[in-house]
Scaffold this motif. Structure first.
Motif, mmCIF file in Angstrom:
data_model
loop_
_atom_site.group_PDB
_atom_site.id
_atom_site.type_symbol
_atom_site.label_atom_id
_atom_site.label_comp_id
_atom_site.label_asym_id
_atom_site.label_seq_id
_atom_site.Cartn_x
_atom_site.Cartn_y
_atom_site.Cartn_z
ATOM 1 N N GLU A 1 0.830 -1.208 0.000
ATOM 2 C CA GLU A 1 0.000 0.000 0.000
ATOM 3 C C GLU A 1 0.862 1.255 0.000
ATOM 4 N N GLN A 2 1.990 1.191 0.748
ATOM 5 C CA GLN A 2 2.887 2.335 0.764
ATOM 6 C C GLN A 2 3.482 2.570 -0.621
ATOM 7 N N GLU B 1 2.142 1.639 -3.467
ATOM 8 C CA GLU B 1 1.066 2.136 -4.315
ATOM 9 C C GLU B 1 0.832 3.624 -4.094
ATOM 10 N N GLU B 2 0.824 3.992 -2.846
ATOM 11 C CA GLU B 2 0.560 5.391 -2.518
ATOM 12 C C GLU B 2 1.686 6.279 -3.050
ATOM 13 N N THR B 3 2.907 5.786 -2.937
ATOM 14 C CA THR B 3 4.043 6.562 -3.440
ATOM 15 C C THR B 3 3.949 6.718 -4.960
ATOM 16 N N PHE C 1 1.287 6.525 -6.779
ATOM 17 C CA PHE C 1 0.127 7.361 -7.097
ATOM 18 C C PHE C 1 0.477 8.837 -6.906
ATOM 19 N N GLU C 2 1.169 9.142 -5.777
ATOM 20 C CA GLU C 2 1.526 10.537 -5.509
ATOM 21 C C GLU C 2 2.507 11.058 -6.555
ATOM 22 N N LYS D 1 -5.625 3.965 -10.069
ATOM 23 C CA LYS D 1 -6.685 4.024 -9.062
ATOM 24 C C LYS D 1 -7.540 2.773 -9.111
ATOM 25 N N GLN E 1 -5.648 -0.167 -7.624
ATOM 26 C CA GLN E 1 -5.607 -0.138 -6.169
ATOM 27 C C GLN E 1 -6.824 -0.830 -5.586
ATOM 28 N N LYS F 1 -6.909 -4.417 -3.696
ATOM 29 C CA LYS F 1 -7.482 -4.495 -2.355
ATOM 30 C C LYS F 1 -8.460 -5.650 -2.252
#
Length: 789
Positions: free
Chosen positions: A525-526, A528-530, A532-533, A672, A675, A679
């Motif tokens: 998740e980290q 993915e978030e990185t 995405f950002e 998106k 993700q 999940k």
């Protein structure tokens, strides 16, 4: 005149008394004569002893002694012949008859007296006939005398009188001989050799001990000197070596005794004691050389495992430094031929009573020994020569054992504790050192959940190397680790000491942990978030650059002239685009790592994996070849400074950038969606793992293994709570993405989970198992498994 038999017996009895008396007197005369003669001759010897006479003097003494002896013999003989008791005839018979009459009766004694008177008248008459008649009358009177013991009649007084002076003379003689035996003996020899001239004896006699003999070179010698007689206060010790001059030492004498000490003599010498004219004979003192070590050599052969060469010691230096297990080869050469030799070894820490004697091989002047060195200590070489003379105070040498140091080992990579990657491979770099070579390096490890230590031998490129650097890829996939397991590992090394056994050393301990599913999910998740950002930031920057490029293109249409400010802005636009291309490349690399991790941890379905691969391809094509060509064309136009070329290149760059922006927007939308799908895959994976864990617990309860059930059910309850939270997050993500139907489905699932109260049921299953209610635990466990399925 013929006498009757009776009268003859009386006469025989009287004659017997006369003979006994004669014998007694003769013995007494011999004793007296002997004692007087002995005294005379002792006196003569004493005169010679005192005055040490010349030859005429000794002749005079001998003559005087002989004359005195003759006079003594004459007087003794005269005494014997003048004694009437000892004569033969009437006179003696009258005496003995009268002596015996003392024991008779008075009447008989009167008759005997009358007979004696007749005899006396006969002497006056001088008539032979009267003499015979008188003798007959006497014998007849004596015949009536009683029979008496001759011992009562014979006179012993002369014998007793002779005994006293004789005893005194003998005792005095013995005393003189004891006190002055040597002077008397010498004086007697001179006296009975009157024709020989003797010199006068000295006033004292000197003697020395030892009187000759032998001793060892340069070792102390003590000479004891004695003077007998009128001892002087000092004497001289005269000594010389063969062919050398005589040397003198003065010896002080106290009460005729003294001593002289020498620290030692180098060679054989001759010596005597002198004082004035008095001296001892010259004695020979032979000096013997003790055997001793003249040369000493040694070699030390180190143990084979060290690979060290033989060490040759310096000549005549016996101190040895060597490793334990080394072989010492010792050779000595003595100054004399040897009968035997041995090494006297004393181990460190022991008293001298614990000496070990190790025989050496002796031949001629040489001796040698070989021994294996195992203990520190000291040694001396002892020698005995062919004549049996031993050495003394040999030099002691030390044996010091060098230390074979313990090896060292360290893990240089990884530098600390690590979390195991999805590939289950841990790269290792291990370094080890030892002063004499390494035998092996092993990797030891244990799962902290148990106490079993396992060992893995690391490959060495070189055997017995002193320093090694091992790089190794540790494959942990075969260890059947469970998520959350922690391995403690360390490197250990052993040296190649085959004498006292290999020494072991261990490195610091490190931990390697297999992440839990939750940790993997959090990491994903980290990531993915990185990604995405980064993509969002790239999109925002691309939009800003689009507006700037559009503005510049519009200005070029109005005014094609290029000034410095406008050129700078265009250069910056190209540089920004290049930076955006790099950011997209970084995002793609991060996505590649994410997909690889998801795939290795089996967290993607085939469909989701396909979409991820499509996204990877899209990101790789965001910066199209046309865009890159337009950027190069714009840079070339700026270099040419042709306004028309710059305008055309800028318009082409603007058109291609629009495609770049669209690709980024599309990639962000796909990310998106992925993700959310990822999940959902995670939720399915968690539910499946919970189901498998519950089935494993049911099987353990069926087999009676219930000790771990309470903890396992508690962990599943916590996992169930995490699953519920993740499902709620997924529902929110679906709603945000516009997936209304999916969001409603997830909400309904969460409600169903809440209604079935799976979390509490799992905990209750563990509580029943802990209380021993296996049936209830199994029933609740089967119900939970059905709901999870």
């Amino acid at each position: 005149m013929n006498l009757s038999a009776e009268l003859q017996s009386v006469q025989a009895a009287l004659d017997n008394l006369r003979r006994l008396q004669r014998k007694t007197e003769l013995i007494a005369a011999v004793i007296v004569g002997s004692s007087i003669g002995l005294a005379i001759w002792i006196l003569g010897i004493a005169v010679e002893t005192i005055w040490h006479l010349s030859s005429p003097g000794r002749w005079l003494v001998l003559i005087i002694l002989g004359l005195c002896s003759f006079i003594v013999l004459f007087l003794l003989r005269r005494r014997l012949t003048s004694d009437k008791r000892l004569r033969v005839g009437l006179e003696a018979e009258e005496y003995w008859a009268l002596e015996v009459g003392r024991f008779a009766a008075e009447t008989i004694r009167d008759r005997l007296l009358n007979a004696l008177q007749v005899n006396r008248r006969r002497e006056n008459a001088r008539d032979p006939q009267s003499e015979e008649l008188a003798r007959l009358a006497l014998l007849q009177a004596a015949a009536e005398l009683p029979a008496v013991d001759a011992e009562q009649v014979v006179d012993r007084r002369s014998f007793k009188l002779a005994a006293y002076p004789t005893s005194g003379t003998v005792i005095l003689t013995v005393i003189l001989l004891i006190l002055f035996s040597n002077p008397f003996y010498l004086a007697a020899g001179r006296l009975f050799s009157p024709n020989v001239e003797y010199t006068a004896p000295p006033p004292f006699i000197l003697s020395v001990e030892p009187a000759g003999g032998w001793g060892y070179r340069n070792e102390p010698v003590v000479f004891n000197i004695q003077a007998l007689g009128a001892a002087p206060s000092e004497a001289g010790f005269y000594y010389r070596y063969a062919g050398g001059e005589t040397q003198t030492e003065v010896v002080r004498l106290t009460d005729g005794k003294g001593s002289l000490s020498f620290s030692g003599f180098p060679n054989t010498f001759f010596y005597s004691i002198r004082r004035d004219e008095v001296k001892t004979p010259e004695y020979k003192f032979e000096v013997v050389i003790r055997p001793q070590v003249a040369e000493l050599h040694y070699k030390v052969h180190p143990p084979r495992y060290t690979g060290r060469p033989t060490v040759v010691g310096r000549e005549n230096v016996g101190d040895v430094e060597a490793l334990p297990g080394s072989t010492l080869e010792l050779k000595v050469r003595a100054n004399k031929p040897l009968a035997e030799a041995w090494m006297q070894y004393l181990a460190a820490g022991l008293d001298s009573s614990r000496l070990d004697s190790l025989p050496m091989k002796a031949q001629g002047n040489s001796a040698e020994i070989q021994l294996r060195l195992q203990r520190e200590g000291s040694y001396a070489v002892r020698l005995v020569d062919k004549d049996g003379h031993p050495d003394i105070d040999p030099v002691r040498y030390n044996i010091r054992l060098l230390i074979d140091e313990t090896p060292s080992v360290r893990i240089v990579f990884p530098e600390g504790d690590v979390v195991l990657g999805e590939d289950m491979i841990l790269p290792l770099a291990v370094e080890a050192d030892d002063d004499y070579g390494l035998g092996k390096i092993v990797l030891e490890y244990q799962n902290l959940a148990d106490s079993i230590v396992s060992t893995l031998t690391l490959p060495l490129k070189t055997v017995n190397a002193r320093s090694v650097n091992v790089e190794y890829l540790w494959q942990l996939g075969s260890l059947a680790l469970m998520p959350g397991d922690v391995l403690e590992y360390w490197a250990a090394t052993y040296d190649n000491d085959d004498v006292r056994g290999p020494k072991r050393a261990a490195s610091e301990r490190r931990l390697v942990r297999l992440p839990t599913f939750e940790e993997i999910v959090a990491s994903v998740e980290q990531s993915e978030e990185t990604a995405f950002e980064k993509t969002e930031k790239t999109l925002d920057a691309a939009k800003q650059l689009r507006d700037e490029v559009a503005r510049l293109a519009e200005e070029m249409k109005r005014n094609p002239n290029i000034d410095w400010q406008r050129r700078k802005q265009m250069d910056e636009a190209v540089a920004q685009q290049k930076d955006l291309n790099a950011q997209v490349e970084q995002a793609r690399n991060a996505l590649d790592e994410l997909v690889d991790r998801l795939e290795k941890n089996d967290m993607l379905t085939a469909a989701t994996l396909e979409k991820y691969q499509e996204l990877q391809k899209l990101l790789s094509e965001v910066a199209t070849p046309e865009l890159k060509a337009a950027m190069e064309k714009l840079k070339a136009a700026l270099e040419s400074q042709d306004p028309e070329q710059i305008r055309q290149a800028l318009e082409q760059f603007d058109q291609n950038r629009e495609q770049f922006l669209q690709n980024i927007e599309r990639s962000l939308n796909i990310l998106k969606q992925l993700q959310l799908e990822r999940k959902l895959d995670e939720l399915a994976r968690r539910a499946e793992e919970l189901l498998h864990a519950q089935e494993h617990s049911l099987k353990a309860m069926e087999e009676g293994q219930i000790q771990d059930i309470p903890l396992a059910q508690e962990m599943m309850a916590q996992a169930m709570e995490s699953l519920s939270e993740s499902m709620c997050e997924a529902a929110k993500m679906a709603a945000t993405a516009g997936e209304k139907e999916l969001a409603e489905t997830l909400d309904s699932l969460q409600i169903a989970m809440t209604q079935k109260d799976l979390t509490n049921r799992l905990r209750q299953t563990g509580a029943d198992a802990a209380c021993g209610d296996i049936n209830a635990a199994q029933e609740k466990g089967r119900q939970s498994a059905r709901d999870l399925a």
